[in-house]
Motif scaffolding. Structure first.
Motif, PDB file in Angstrom:
ATOM      1  N   PRO A  43       5.039 -80.972  39.031  1.00  0.00           N
ATOM      2  CA  PRO A  43       3.806 -81.433  38.319  1.00  0.00           C
ATOM      3  C   PRO A  43       4.203 -82.606  37.492  1.00  0.00           C
ATOM      4  O   PRO A  43       3.092 -83.506  37.434  1.00  0.00           O
ATOM      5  N   ASP A  44       5.295 -82.773  37.009  1.00  0.00           N
ATOM      6  CA  ASP A  44       5.594 -84.252  36.252  1.00  0.00           C
ATOM      7  C   ASP A  44       6.001 -85.507  37.123  1.00  0.00           C
ATOM      8  O   ASP A  44       6.084 -86.343  36.740  1.00  0.00           O
ATOM      9  N   GLY A  45       6.038 -85.094  38.558  1.00  0.00           N
ATOM     10  CA  GLY A  45       6.312 -86.012  39.478  1.00  0.00           C
ATOM     11  C   GLY A  45       7.983 -86.545  39.420  1.00  0.00           C
ATOM     12  O   GLY A  45       8.290 -87.686  39.968  1.00  0.00           O
ATOM     13  N   GLN A  46       8.859 -85.858  38.650  1.00  0.00           N
ATOM     14  CA  GLN A  46      10.094 -86.364  38.470  1.00  0.00           C
ATOM     15  C   GLN A  46      11.062 -85.584  39.566  1.00  0.00           C
ATOM     16  O   GLN A  46      12.078 -86.068  39.794  1.00  0.00           O
ATOM     17  N   TRP A  47      10.616 -84.540  40.006  1.00  0.00           N
ATOM     18  CA  TRP A  47      11.506 -83.562  40.943  1.00  0.00           C
ATOM     19  C   TRP A  47      10.615 -83.442  42.245  1.00  0.00           C
ATOM     20  O   TRP A  47       9.600 -83.287  42.316  1.00  0.00           O
ATOM     21  N   ILE A  48      11.473 -82.994  43.156  1.00  0.00           N
ATOM     22  CA  ILE A  48      11.160 -82.438  44.435  1.00  0.00           C
ATOM     23  C   ILE A  48      11.676 -81.089  44.734  1.00  0.00           C
ATOM     24  O   ILE A  48      13.012 -81.540  44.935  1.00  0.00           O
ATOM     25  N   ALA A  49      11.192 -80.212  45.034  1.00  0.00           N
ATOM     26  CA  ALA A  49      11.834 -79.029  45.329  1.00  0.00           C
ATOM     27  C   ALA A  49      11.775 -78.857  46.990  1.00  0.00           C
ATOM     28  O   ALA A  49      10.644 -79.593  47.540  1.00  0.00           O
ATOM     29  N   PHE A  50      12.579 -78.386  47.603  1.00  0.00           N
ATOM     30  CA  PHE A  50      12.818 -78.390  48.993  1.00  0.00           C
ATOM     31  C   PHE A  50      13.673 -77.318  49.585  1.00  0.00           C
ATOM     32  O   PHE A  50      14.499 -76.750  48.824  1.00  0.00           O
ATOM     33  N   THR A  51      13.616 -76.617  50.841  1.00  0.00           N
ATOM     34  CA  THR A  51      14.373 -75.644  51.267  1.00  0.00           C
ATOM     35  C   THR A  51      15.405 -76.277  52.363  1.00  0.00           C
ATOM     36  O   THR A  51      15.093 -77.230  53.037  1.00  0.00           O
ATOM     37  N   THR A  52      16.535 -75.440  52.620  1.00  0.00           N
ATOM     38  CA  THR A  52      17.250 -75.967  53.648  1.00  0.00           C
ATOM     39  C   THR A  52      17.509 -75.084  54.785  1.00  0.00           C
ATOM     40  O   THR A  52      17.349 -73.870  54.476  1.00  0.00           O
ATOM     41  N   TRP A  53      18.010 -75.274  55.871  1.00  0.00           N
ATOM     42  CA  TRP A  53      18.415 -74.235  56.881  1.00  0.00           C
ATOM     43  C   TRP A  53      19.926 -74.686  57.417  1.00  0.00           C
ATOM     44  O   TRP A  53      20.057 -75.781  57.771  1.00  0.00           O
ATOM     45  N   ASP A  54      20.945 -73.926  57.341  1.00  0.00           N
ATOM     46  CA  ASP A  54      22.345 -74.051  57.675  1.00  0.00           C
ATOM     47  C   ASP A  54      22.551 -73.128  58.877  1.00  0.00           C
ATOM     48  O   ASP A  54      22.421 -71.786  58.586  1.00  0.00           O
ATOM     49  N   GLU A  55      23.325 -73.465  59.911  1.00  0.00           N
ATOM     50  CA  GLU A  55      23.608 -72.573  61.092  1.00  0.00           C
ATOM     51  C   GLU A  55      24.552 -71.708  60.613  1.00  0.00           C
ATOM     52  O   GLU A  55      24.450 -70.247  61.347  1.00  0.00           O
ATOM     53  N   SER A  56      25.246 -71.696  59.716  1.00  0.00           N
ATOM     54  CA  SER A  56      26.415 -70.732  59.417  1.00  0.00           C
ATOM     55  C   SER A  56      26.041 -70.178  58.073  1.00  0.00           C
ATOM     56  O   SER A  56      26.297 -69.210  57.605  1.00  0.00           O
ATOM     57  N   GLU A  57      25.520 -71.024  57.026  1.00  0.00           N
ATOM     58  CA  GLU A  57      25.323 -70.407  55.488  1.00  0.00           C
ATOM     59  C   GLU A  57      23.883 -70.218  55.405  1.00  0.00           C
ATOM     60  O   GLU A  57      23.736 -69.471  54.245  1.00  0.00           O
ATOM     61  N   ARG A  58      23.171 -70.168  56.534  1.00  0.00           N
ATOM     62  CA  ARG A  58      21.675 -69.836  56.097  1.00  0.00           C
ATOM     63  C   ARG A  58      20.919 -70.836  55.122  1.00  0.00           C
ATOM     64  O   ARG A  58      21.244 -71.940  55.035  1.00  0.00           O
ATOM     65  N   GLY A  59      19.989 -70.493  54.380  1.00  0.00           N
ATOM     66  CA  GLY A  59      19.220 -71.095  53.781  1.00  0.00           C
ATOM     67  C   GLY A  59      19.098 -71.145  52.380  1.00  0.00           C
ATOM     68  O   GLY A  59      19.611 -69.968  51.677  1.00  0.00           O
ATOM     69  N   GLN A  60      18.578 -72.036  51.832  1.00  0.00           N
ATOM     70  CA  GLN A  60      18.545 -72.026  50.027  1.00  0.00           C
ATOM     71  C   GLN A  60      17.570 -72.908  49.520  1.00  0.00           C
ATOM     72  O   GLN A  60      16.809 -73.656  50.213  1.00  0.00           O
ATOM     73  N   LEU A  61      16.993 -72.538  48.564  1.00  0.00           N
ATOM     74  CA  LEU A  61      16.019 -73.461  47.539  1.00  0.00           C
ATOM     75  C   LEU A  61      16.744 -74.444  46.786  1.00  0.00           C
ATOM     76  O   LEU A  61      17.596 -73.964  46.122  1.00  0.00           O
ATOM     77  N   TRP A  62      16.387 -75.557  46.904  1.00  0.00           N
ATOM     78  CA  TRP A  62      17.069 -76.691  46.132  1.00  0.00           C
ATOM     79  C   TRP A  62      15.902 -77.730  45.468  1.00  0.00           C
ATOM     80  O   TRP A  62      14.571 -77.479  45.562  1.00  0.00           O
ATOM     81  N   LYS A  63      16.276 -78.558  44.300  1.00  0.00           N
ATOM     82  CA  LYS A  63      15.490 -79.691  43.833  1.00  0.00           C
ATOM     83  C   LYS A  63      16.387 -80.724  43.751  1.00  0.00           C
ATOM     84  O   LYS A  63      17.517 -80.832  43.661  1.00  0.00           O
ATOM     85  N   ILE A  64      15.714 -81.926  43.929  1.00  0.00           N
ATOM     86  CA  ILE A  64      16.392 -83.219  43.753  1.00  0.00           C
ATOM     87  C   ILE A  64      15.552 -84.271  42.786  1.00  0.00           C
ATOM     88  O   ILE A  64      14.441 -84.085  42.994  1.00  0.00           O
ATOM     89  N   ARG A  65      16.209 -84.978  42.032  1.00  0.00           N
ATOM     90  CA  ARG A  65      15.260 -86.002  41.430  1.00  0.00           C
ATOM     91  C   ARG A  65      14.753 -87.159  42.275  1.00  0.00           C
ATOM     92  O   ARG A  65      15.593 -87.283  43.267  1.00  0.00           O
ATOM     93  N   VAL A  66      13.470 -87.585  41.990  1.00  0.00           N
ATOM     94  CA  VAL A  66      13.001 -88.470  42.937  1.00  0.00           C
ATOM     95  C   VAL A  66      13.811 -89.574  43.271  1.00  0.00           C
ATOM     96  O   VAL A  66      13.909 -90.296  44.241  1.00  0.00           O
ATOM     97  N   ASP A  67      14.443 -90.208  42.166  1.00  0.00           N
ATOM     98  CA  ASP A  67      15.365 -91.319  42.213  1.00  0.00           C
ATOM     99  C   ASP A  67      16.656 -91.064  43.171  1.00  0.00           C
ATOM    100  O   ASP A  67      17.701 -91.873  42.966  1.00  0.00           O
ATOM    101  N   GLY A  68      16.969 -89.859  43.477  1.00  0.00           N
ATOM    102  CA  GLY A  68      18.046 -89.538  44.376  1.00  0.00           C
ATOM    103  C   GLY A  68      19.231 -88.840  43.525  1.00  0.00           C
ATOM    104  O   GLY A  68      18.853 -88.159  42.714  1.00  0.00           O
TER     105      GLY A  68
END
Length: 835
Positions: free
Chosen positions: A451-476
């Motif tokens: 909501p504050d525009g500072q973070w981006i949440a996303f999910t991943t998929w890995d062929e061996s490790e399966r998936g997780q939920l992550w977040k990352i700062r907009v500036d990297g």
């Protein structure tokens, strides 16, 4: 012959170019529709006119394939179709006369005499679609009875008074989906038809009218889910029913389908293609012989199909003729009809039909079969095939199917996913840059702004490790993992206060050796935005490949989501999807709206508006806020004045509310922002260009037997030289000094194969891993280019781009679009051309 060598280059991208290998410059082609121009649109397209470079086919034959046959009421003439022309033949045999020769290249088939013998009803596409026509019995004065460019018709049957004709009518007939067909009655004088049997009766077809005109007999599909993999006619999945023409009341005529019990002998082997006798007592129909086989050119197969008779008074049945033509019941979605049409003689003593390439007459009393000899001259003009030559590019890969594009709160920047990674661009669509660091390896999915525009949440998929939920700062920087257990995570949504993230989590199919498409449900769970254990909210059933559930927040912090279960009950009020809401603790569940078929839905933050995606387009309508009434609103975009407004015309996905007055969605490589206050929709075209992996250096394959595409020419011992991504020489070649030489003596080198009807985009529900076995297996068999004519868009297009960019392994992939079953039982095709 020695071992085969499928010539492959050093990279996946190069291997896909082997469609050009040893072809002497032949380029892979796709059938493409002609480009529309303003001038062309004003012209009346004549279906009957040959186009381009034409060729003539002219021969005389005494046999034919899959001929529909009818006998005139006076018994003097037989009409039949042969290679899409209609012929008339003396009933005793002889030379057949073509009645539709003057229709050019149009298709004409399934002729049926009128009760007085003065006219012939038939199906023709001479008006642009397979519609109902009639002509005089000598072939003169052809004229349409029912013309509908959006529907095709088949299997005409006259009413006894000769004033109307019953046909099978289906929508979107370019897909041949007979499961969506109904039976309609059209007056001979023209005008709107009347529905007798709706599409809620699966696969209704092959109408036959009782002599008194009261009933129409027809076959239909019985087994649940027919024909999607459960079309076993021996099991009894096709049966005969009749409908009252006036009241539309239906009565089963044949029954006996097997459901689940292996002990009950309840199947009668099915019944299809009914024809009622002139006196109304006998019903002829087709049925399979379960243990019966038939031989054709030394190949034995079964079960075979026989013609049966049922005494409608006593219920007794007997076989009349065995075998007849083999029915196409197992090919139901694509067959024009399940059995060629046949006809009773007016006196009821015999039946005329086609079998084994000949026209036969079977005596009803004795079962004796005689052959009616004929000769027919076939003369057809063949138009040039439509095609569009393509040169496979060595230039950059331009991403054209972006997923989950979403703008930051307040605008300014857009995040999206393409080629397995997340990218950021500005509102002008400037060259995007990758959000995550290059060392971050998993496939990245479904970004969502905080909501504050500072973070981006996303999910991943890995062929061996399966998936997780992550977040990352907009500036990297480095992504921060939020979930504690691996799983199939997708579609995160931030709570309005930014303290929690709601995300869909699969049932764990991938932990058991299965794939995303095998998940029976997705749980909506909430995870603290700083990380921690996931808390269950609600479970959403997942019945078919398509969009995975995605939550949105409305008033009072309630979570709205689309319950996608019960999509398969086509034609019923309960079919389709439901918009439901719930509190974050899993309580106070409410059904807010229902849809015939919707893939996505998002409620505006103030609860006043509802956006939804259906048929791969985005729609907008008013909706009730939290605390909706017990009777949920039925939202059907097909109903005029329903209050539903279509926002996209050429595709729309991923509807999402930026705020209470701003709706966004994506289509292709465009991001759309619709402003409620002004009604304006802004468009941002996003241009993501990635380098194409091109091999370097030169390879020379020497000494091999080379199969070329130069008029089937085979070079017994030759050389193939490949420089970079291109084959530069085939046959007698000077090997460059710098080339790496590979001796393939004793082996056979073939060009990369092209599979023009490949279905290998089924298992991943849009989440394809880099090493996707469904695609890679094609390379193992030498297939380097595929065309998938019926994929779900998010399964095939992102995969194709990942292969192009070298991020995944597989053949170069083309597709003709997105296909799925709508809630009304019809197929829908959208996003119809990728390359």
């Amino acid at each position: 012959m020695g071992p085969l060598v499928r010539l492959s280059l050093a990279t996946p991208a190069a291997s896909r170019r082997l469609a050009r290998a040893v072809t002497g410059g032949v380029v892979a082609v796709l059938i493409a529709a002609p480009t529309s121009t303003a001038q062309e649109s004003r012209r009346q397209w004549n279906v009957t006119t040959p186009r381009g470079h034409t060729r003539e086919i002219d021969f005389t034959t005494n046999e034919g394939t899959w001929m529909s046959v009818d006998l005139s009421p006076d018994g003097r003439w037989i009409v039949f179709d042969l290679l899409a022309h209609i012929y008339r033949l003396p009933a005793g045999g002889g030379s057949a006369q073509a009645l539709t020769q003057n229709s050019g290249i149009a298709l004409n088939y399934e002729p049926r005499y009128s009760p007085d013998g003065a006219m012939i009803a038939f199906i023709s596409d001479r008006g642009g679609q397979n519609n109902l026509w009639v002509m005089d019995s000598d072939g003169s004065h052809p004229r349409p009875v029912a013309m509908d460019s959006s529907a095709c018709m088949a299997e005409p049957a006259w009413m006894p008074d000769g004033r109307a004709i019953v046909v099978r009518r289906q929508r979107r007939c370019h897909r041949g989906n007979l499961a969506s067909a109904g039976l309609w009655l059209y007056p001979l004088t023209g005008g709107a038809g009347r529905e007798l049997v709706g599409r809620d009766v699966p696969a209704a077809g092959y109408p036959a009218v009782s002599p008194d005109g009261r009933y129409v007999y027809f076959h239909f599909a019985v087994c649940p889910g027919y024909p999607a993999g459960r079309n076993d006619l021996v099991r009894g999945c096709m049966q005969v029913r009749r409908v009252d023409v006036q009241t539309r009341a239906m009565t089963d005529v044949t029954t006996g389908e097997v459901y689940t019990s292996q002990w009950a002998r309840t199947s009668n082997g099915g019944a299809l293609a009914p024809q009622i006798s002139p006196d109304g007592r006998w019903l002829a129909f087709a049925r399979r012989i379960p243990d019966g086989t038939i031989s054709f050119k030394g190949h034995r197969y079964g079960p075979r199909t026989a013609l049966w008779l049922r005494d409608l008074e006593s219920g007794a049945e007997r076989i009349l003729m065995d075998p007849i033509e083999t029915d196409t019941g197992h090919g139901l979605p694509y067959a024009m009809h399940l059995l060629p049409s046949y006809s009773w003689a007016r006196d009821g003593t015999s039946i005329v039909l086609s079998q084994g390439g000949r026209i036969r007459r079977v005596n009803v009393a004795t079962g004796r079969v005689t052959t009616i000899p004929f000769t027919a001259r076939v003369h057809r003009t063949i138009s040039e095939m439509a095609y569009s030559p393509r040169r496979l590019s060595d230039g950059p890969v331009n991403a054209r199917f972006l997923r989950w594009p979403t703008a930051a709160p307040g605008g300014g920047r857009i995040v999206f996913q393409a080629v397995g990674k997340l990218w950021l661009t500005d509102a002008r669509g400037a060259q995007p840059h990758r959000l995550t660091p290059a060392r971050f390896a998993p496939v990245e999915l479904s970004p969502a702004w905080s909501p504050d525009g500072q973070w981006i949440a996303f999910t991943t998929w890995d062929e061996s490790e399966r998936g997780q939920l992550w977040k990352i700062r907009v500036d990297g920087g480095d992504p921060q993992g939020l979930t504690t257990e691996p799983g199939e995570y997708l579609n995160p949504t931030w709570s309005p206060d930014g303290r929690q993230i709601v995300v869909a989590r699969g049932s764990g199919a991938t932990a058991r050796g299965h794939f995303w498409a095998d998940n029976a449900w997705y749980d909506l769970v909430r995870v603290p935005s700083n990380g921690g254990a996931a808390t269950f909210i609600v479970r959403s059933v997942d019945e078919q490949i398509g969009q995975i559930v995605r939550g949105s927040f409305g008033p009072q912090g309630r979570l709205y989501y689309l319950e996608q279960g019960n999509k398969s009950g086509a034609g019923t009020q309960s079919a389709g999807t439901r918009l439901e809401s719930i509190t974050l603790d899993g309580g106070e569940k409410q059904v807010c709206a229902t849809f015939p078929f919707a893939d996505e839905a998002a409620v505006s933050p103030d609860g006043q508006w509802l956006a939804f995606a259906e048929g791969d387009n985005v729609y907008l309508t008013r909706t009730a806020a939290a605390g909706a009434s017990d009777t949920a609103r039925r939202i059907d975009k097909r109903i005029p004045r329903s209050g539903v407004r279509q926002l996209s015309l050429e595709g729309g996905l991923f509807p999402h509310w930026v705020d209470a007055e701003t709706l966004e969605f994506g289509s292709g490589n465009r991001h759309f922002t619709h402003h409620l206050r002004t009604g304006r929709t802004d468009t941002t075209e996003i241009r993501l260009s990635l380098p194409r992996p091109i091999p370097e250096g030169t390879l020379a394959f020497t000494g091999g037997r080379i199969v070329t595409m130069d008029h089937r020419k085979v070079i017994e011992r030759g050389t193939v030289v490949v420089h970079g991504s291109r084959i530069t020489c085939v046959g007698e070649c000077d090997v460059p000094r710098a080339a790496r030489v590979v001796d393939v003596s004793g082996k056979t080198v073939i060009p990369g194969l092209i599979d023009m009807h490949a279905h290998h985009h089924q298992q991943h529900e849009g989440i394809s891993p880099p090493h996707n076995f469904e695609s890679a297996i094609y390379l193992a068999y030498g297939v380097t280019t595929t065309l998938d004519p019926a994929p779900w868009s998010q399964n095939v297009f992102p995969e194709a781009e990942s292969i192009e960019a070298g991020a995944a392994i597989g053949p170069r992939t083309f597709a003709t679009g997105d296909i799925f079953l709508e809630g009304d039982g019809t197929h829908h095709n959208d996003l119809t051309s990728y390359d």
